[in-house]
Design an enzyme around this catalytic site. Structure first.
Site, PDB file in Angstrom:
ATOM      1  N   GLU A 177       1.054  -1.401  -0.210  1.00 26.81           N
ATOM      2  CA  GLU A 177       0.500  -0.348   0.013  1.00 26.81           C
ATOM      3  C   GLU A 177       1.000   1.109   0.092  1.00 26.81           C
ATOM      4  O   GLU A 177       0.411   1.738   0.409  1.00 26.81           O
ATOM      5  CB  GLU A 177      -0.573  -0.419   1.274  1.00 26.81           C
ATOM      6  CG  GLU A 177      -1.839  -1.522   1.425  1.00 26.81           C
ATOM      7  CD  GLU A 177      -2.946  -1.600   2.045  1.00 26.81           C
ATOM      8  OE1 GLU A 177      -3.281  -0.098   2.619  1.00 26.81           O
ATOM      9  OE2 GLU A 177      -3.878  -2.214   2.084  1.00 26.81           O
ATOM     10  N   HIS A 419     -16.170  -9.359   5.339  1.00 28.48           N
ATOM     11  CA  HIS A 419     -14.789 -10.845   6.591  1.00 28.48           C
ATOM     12  C   HIS A 419     -13.745  -9.112   7.045  1.00 28.48           C
ATOM     13  O   HIS A 419     -12.628  -9.426   6.025  1.00 28.48           O
ATOM     14  CB  HIS A 419     -14.931 -11.956   6.276  1.00 28.48           C
ATOM     15  CG  HIS A 419     -15.795 -12.823   6.511  1.00 28.48           C
ATOM     16  ND1 HIS A 419     -16.425 -13.872   5.527  1.00 28.48           N
ATOM     17  CD2 HIS A 419     -17.647 -12.161   7.074  1.00 28.48           C
ATOM     18  CE1 HIS A 419     -17.827 -14.083   5.727  1.00 28.48           C
ATOM     19  NE2 HIS A 419     -18.141 -13.441   6.100  1.00 28.48           N
ATOM     20  N   GLU A 420     -13.386  -8.974   8.035  1.00 31.88           N
ATOM     21  CA  GLU A 420     -12.311  -8.518   8.112  1.00 31.88           C
ATOM     22  C   GLU A 420     -12.112  -9.311   9.320  1.00 31.88           C
ATOM     23  O   GLU A 420     -12.215  -9.511  10.181  1.00 31.88           O
ATOM     24  CB  GLU A 420     -12.721  -7.192   9.134  1.00 31.88           C
ATOM     25  CG  GLU A 420     -11.137  -6.318   9.048  1.00 31.88           C
ATOM     26  CD  GLU A 420     -10.013  -6.755   8.441  1.00 31.88           C
ATOM     27  OE1 GLU A 420     -10.217  -5.840   7.031  1.00 31.88           O
ATOM     28  OE2 GLU A 420      -8.846  -6.899   9.039  1.00 31.88           O
ATOM     29  N   GLU A 489      -5.706  -6.415   1.461  1.00 35.21           N
ATOM     30  CA  GLU A 489      -4.631  -6.638   2.315  1.00 35.21           C
ATOM     31  C   GLU A 489      -3.884  -8.391   1.908  1.00 35.21           C
ATOM     32  O   GLU A 489      -3.486  -8.711   2.681  1.00 35.21           O
ATOM     33  CB  GLU A 489      -4.671  -6.027   3.071  1.00 35.21           C
ATOM     34  CG  GLU A 489      -4.419  -4.730   3.867  1.00 35.21           C
ATOM     35  CD  GLU A 489      -6.259  -4.883   3.733  1.00 35.21           C
ATOM     36  OE1 GLU A 489      -7.092  -5.358   3.833  1.00 35.21           O
ATOM     37  OE2 GLU A 489      -6.664  -3.220   3.744  1.00 35.21           O
ATOM     38  N   GLU A 513      -8.839   4.582  -0.421  1.00 35.18           N
ATOM     39  CA  GLU A 513      -9.505   4.978   0.682  1.00 35.18           C
ATOM     40  C   GLU A 513      -8.423   6.086   1.529  1.00 35.18           C
ATOM     41  O   GLU A 513      -8.422   6.206   2.589  1.00 35.18           O
ATOM     42  CB  GLU A 513      -9.262   3.818   1.259  1.00 35.18           C
ATOM     43  CG  GLU A 513      -7.996   2.607   1.254  1.00 35.18           C
ATOM     44  CD  GLU A 513      -8.380   1.515   1.602  1.00 35.18           C
ATOM     45  OE1 GLU A 513      -8.984   1.074   1.458  1.00 35.18           O
ATOM     46  OE2 GLU A 513      -7.379   1.095   2.848  1.00 35.18           O
TER      47      GLU A 513
HETATM   48  C1  NOJ Z   1      -9.032  -2.064   4.350  1.00 32.89           C
HETATM   49  C2  NOJ Z   1      -9.617  -1.862   3.553  1.00 32.89           C
HETATM   50  O1  NOJ Z   1      -8.806  -1.559   2.729  1.00 32.89           O
HETATM   51  C3  NOJ Z   1     -10.703  -1.554   4.001  1.00 32.89           C
HETATM   52  O2  NOJ Z   1     -11.349  -1.062   2.094  1.00 32.89           O
HETATM   53  C4  NOJ Z   1     -11.677  -1.404   5.001  1.00 32.89           C
HETATM   54  O3  NOJ Z   1     -13.094  -0.091   4.942  1.00 32.89           O
HETATM   55  C5  NOJ Z   1     -10.599  -1.614   6.419  1.00 32.89           C
HETATM   56  N1  NOJ Z   1      -9.591  -2.102   5.724  1.00 32.89           N
HETATM   57  C6  NOJ Z   1     -11.379  -2.091   7.126  1.00 32.89           C
HETATM   58  O4  NOJ Z   1     -11.805  -3.567   7.118  1.00 32.89           O
HETATM   59 CA    CA Z   2      -6.335  -1.666   2.611  1.00 35.66          CA
END
Ligand code: NOJ
Ligand code: CA
Length: 721
Positions: A177, A419-420, A489, A513
């Site tokens: 990133e 799903h984080e 990621e 973002e």
């Molecule tokens: C990083 C991700 O790129 C983003 O899209 C997401 O909103 C945040 N993590 C939270 O999971």
């Molecule tokens: Ca990211």
């Protein structure tokens, strides 16, 4: 990927011999003869290769080989025992993509090597030479003296012929990133990545290590792209740069024990790829990486559907709402009763807010609505290296999953699950089957995963062999349940979307973002991404931000998107993905419904693509033809410099009139001082028209081209009049 329609012919020349080190080179030319590859052993029996383009050196003689744990290296002492040359020419159809069919035409040289001393172990190096580049990999045949082995280092070199201009990001085991740097090879200093405080987890191995896809331009104007294809069961390859000799060498991501890969014969490495042309546009059109991947493992792919989506997402990134339900710093997944926590009043993923997004999606023809922060655990998800953060099946008290299932179905919209994993891959693997079952029971057929944080198993990296296998396990597990996948990621893509077409997109680079909460992405960023990150596959960049200045969310908030509004539209064409978000808030789109029309119209699946002009770091203009329709869309973007792009519409069907609707920067637009000013105009065009697009600094233009109706022919003037 659907059916391999083999318009195939195959020639086979086999030479069987034992050639000692002194023997001559094996050479092949690409089908048109433009590229040539030479393989030879050195005096010490070290395998080497070199590559040239139209007689110009691309890679000078460079060594190949692998080093092993507790075993002699597979780098020298070889003789050639067999050498096979074949040719293949076939055409196949991707399930979705930039074009409807892809030609896979190459000459192959497969050299079997055997060590003349010791255990006589053998390795096969397979080269595939296309007219747009080279792929090669190591194969380890099943053999008595090489069964289980541990790779400690890969010695593949790319000895470049000069101090080329390079578009690079720092080598890193955990993240891609970064913003890009453009320097000569001799000037690479990856330590600058350490200054980027916005990236959650970084592991920079050295000042001279960079990542792939690495984009290079020589002084003579050759474009060279180095990456890999079909990365499975092996770590990602970074490149260590010798800043004096311009030799690059493979630098593999290590595991917790500092080993690189655990292999068992018969086995093989991913392909190392070198795409080369004297036209930058050809680099973007190359299908070499896809061609080196295996066909689809999913036989019935009818359930896989490219889609545009909106979502409860940007509002959290700009600080308007939160992922978490309560403002408490310490919760345990087991034992917390979330209904007893005091809501913070700013939670984004509420039933009411989700309905608002569903309504907006239904009104504007979007197939998907992503909701982040719907499930318990966000109170302390970040930065604690905690194993059990989320369970992926328990909604917050204010998110009524059953009610929303009915509501979305009634409106003909699909919810997209989030799903984080917080990088706790072990926790995710234990829970994912239940999570996918829960998804299907509630009408979800797409998931966005995320891996923010330090990896668990502890000591592993995002891009090491263990995690590479994890992402593939997730792609396979989702495919089994007919779930489409978008991974944030993960390791950067290497064309595996051909093999797993349900794996629609990845992030794996610096997305939009970053403009919300960091110094952001410089205006040139999106002109580099197609030449780097997108070489491996589609990116979920999340374009479409209309409210460019972010101080509307908090007075004094200095962050902003580093493009004009019109450039955000153009990104839907220039950054290909079968999954595209309209990332801004509904209320911001409501202010500009005329410009929003382009996002409503633009497809995510194409029959044809023409890269009209491109230069990494400067500009990209691409035209694409909608899948199954006589409609074309053009996106043109520039870096921080204003630019006039004159494009020929000769790709249009001859003798036909089209309505061109041009969404352009206003004359006084500028990414910084006046980013939201645009103008929209419609006129009649045909295949002879040359369109002039004036792009502001940091700007862009988007064009839709649709066949003119009888009424259009009366209503509109020809272009330019
Ligand atoms: C990083 C991700 O790129 C983003 O899209 C997401 O909103 C945040 N993590 C939270 O999971
Ligand atoms: Ca990211």
């Amino acid at each position: 990927m659907r059916k391999n329609a083999p318009a195939l012919f195959s020639l086979l020349f086999v030479t069987l011999f034992i050639f000692g080190p002194r023997a001559g080179a094996q050479e092949i030319a690409s089908p048109s003869g433009k590229l040539s590859l030479s393989f030879r052993l050195t005096e010490a029996g070290e395998p080497t290769y070199s590559l040239s383009f139209a007689g110009r050196p691309v890679v000078l003689q460079s060594r190949l080989g692998i080093e092993l744990r507790d075993a002699p290296a597979l780098t020298a002492g070889f003789a050639v025992v067999k050498s096979e040359t074949t040719e293949k020419d076939e055409t196949w159809q991707p399930v979705w993509g930039e074009v409807k069919s892809i030609r896979n035409h190459y000459r192959e040289l497969a050299v079997t090597l055997q060590q003349t001393k010791g255990d006589g172990r053998s390795v096969l190096v397979r080269f595939r030479l296309f007219d747009d580049g080279l792929g090669f990999r190591y194969e380890f045949p099943e053999q008595e003296k090489l069964k289980y082995f541990i790779v400690t280092d890969e010695k593949t070199e790319f000895n470049l012929a000069g101090d080329h201009k390079a578009f690079w990001i720092p080598g890193d085991y955990d993240t891609n990133e970064y913003a890009y740097s453009t320097t000569r090879l001799s000037e690479i200093d990856a330590s600058r990545g350490r200054k980027d405080i916005a990236i959650a987890v970084k592991s920079i191995p050295g000042d001279n290590v960079v990542q792939t896809p690495l984009m290079l331009k020589t002084a003579e104007g050759l474009y060279v792209n180095i990456h890999e294809a079909a990365l499975v069961n092996y770590p990602a390859m970074n490149l260590a740069v010798n800043r004096q000799t311009f030799s690059l060498s493979a630098h593999l991501v290590p595991d917790a024990l500092d080993n690189k890969a655990y292999l068992q014969t018969p086995d093989r490495t991913p392909w190392r790829t070198i795409v080369v042309s004297d036209r930058a546009a050809d680099i973007l059109s190359s299908k070499l990486i896809l061609n080196l991947n295996e066909p689809s493992k999913i036989s019935d792919t009818r359930w896989i559907k490219p889609v545009k989506y909106v979502g409860i997402w940007w509002e959290m990134h700009v600080g308007k709402s939160t992922w978490n339900y309560a403002d408490v710093g310490n919760v345990k997944l087991a034992g917390t009763d979330w209904s007893k926590l005091k809501p913070n009043g700013r939670h984004g993923a509420t039933t009411a807010n989700t309905k608002r997004y569903i309504d907006f999606a239904a009104r504007h023809g979007f197939g998907g609505v992503l909701v982040e922060g719907w499930n318990v655990g966000w109170e302390d998800w970040f930065g604690n290296w905690k194993e059990e953060v989320f369970d992926f099946v328990t909604p917050y008290p204010d998110f009524d999953v059953n009610e929303l299932q009915k509501y979305a179905a009634a409106k003909g919209v699909k919810l997209i699950m989030h799903h984080e994993t917080s990088a706790s891959a072990t926790n995710y693997e234990r829970r994912m089957e239940a999570a996918y079952r829960f998804m299907k029971e509630h009408g979800y057929d797409a998931v966005k995963t995320g891996y923010v944080g330090r990896i668990i198993p502890r000591g592993e990296h995002h891009d090491g062999q263990w995690m590479v296998n994890h992402y593939v396990r997730v792609a396979e597990a989702t495919a089994r349940r007919q779930i489409m996948l978008d991974a944030h990621e993960p390791v950067r893509p290497t064309g595996l979307q051909r093999t797993y077409p349900n794996w629609l997109a990845c992030e794996a680079a610096r997305g939009n973002e970053y403009n919300a909460w960091s110094e952001g992405n410089p205006p040139e960023h999106e002109t580099i991404l197609p030449f780097t990150r997108l070489m491996g596959g589609p990116m979920d960049y999340t374009p479409g931000i209309f409210q460019i200045k972010l101080d509307v969310y908090a007075p004094g908030k200095k962050e902003q998107v580093h493009t004009t509004l019109a450039k955000q539209l153009a990104l839907y064409v220039t950054l290909y993905s079968p999954l595209q978000m309209a990332a801004d808030l509904p209320e911001n789109y409501e202010q500009h419904l005329d410009a929003f029309r382009f996002i409503e119209d633009v497809p995510v699946d194409w029959d044809d693509t023409r890269v009209l002009e491109a230069e990494p770091g400067d500009y990209v203009t691409i035209a694409r033809k909608a899948k199954g329709k006589e409609e074309w869309y053009v996106g043109a973007i520039t870096d921080e410099n204003a630019r006039t792009s004159e494009i020929s519409l000769s790709f249009l069907a001859p003798g036909r009139q089209y309505v061109a609707t041009v969404y352009a920067d206003a004359a006084d637009a500028h990414w910084q001082s006046n980013p939201m000013k645009y103008q929209i105009s419609s006129s009649l065009v045909n295949e002879q028209t040359r369109l002039r697009l004036a792009l502001a600094p940091g700007g862009g233009a988007a064009v839709s081209l649709k066949p003119a109706s009888a009424e259009d022919l009366k209503r509109l003037k020809p272009y330019g009049r």
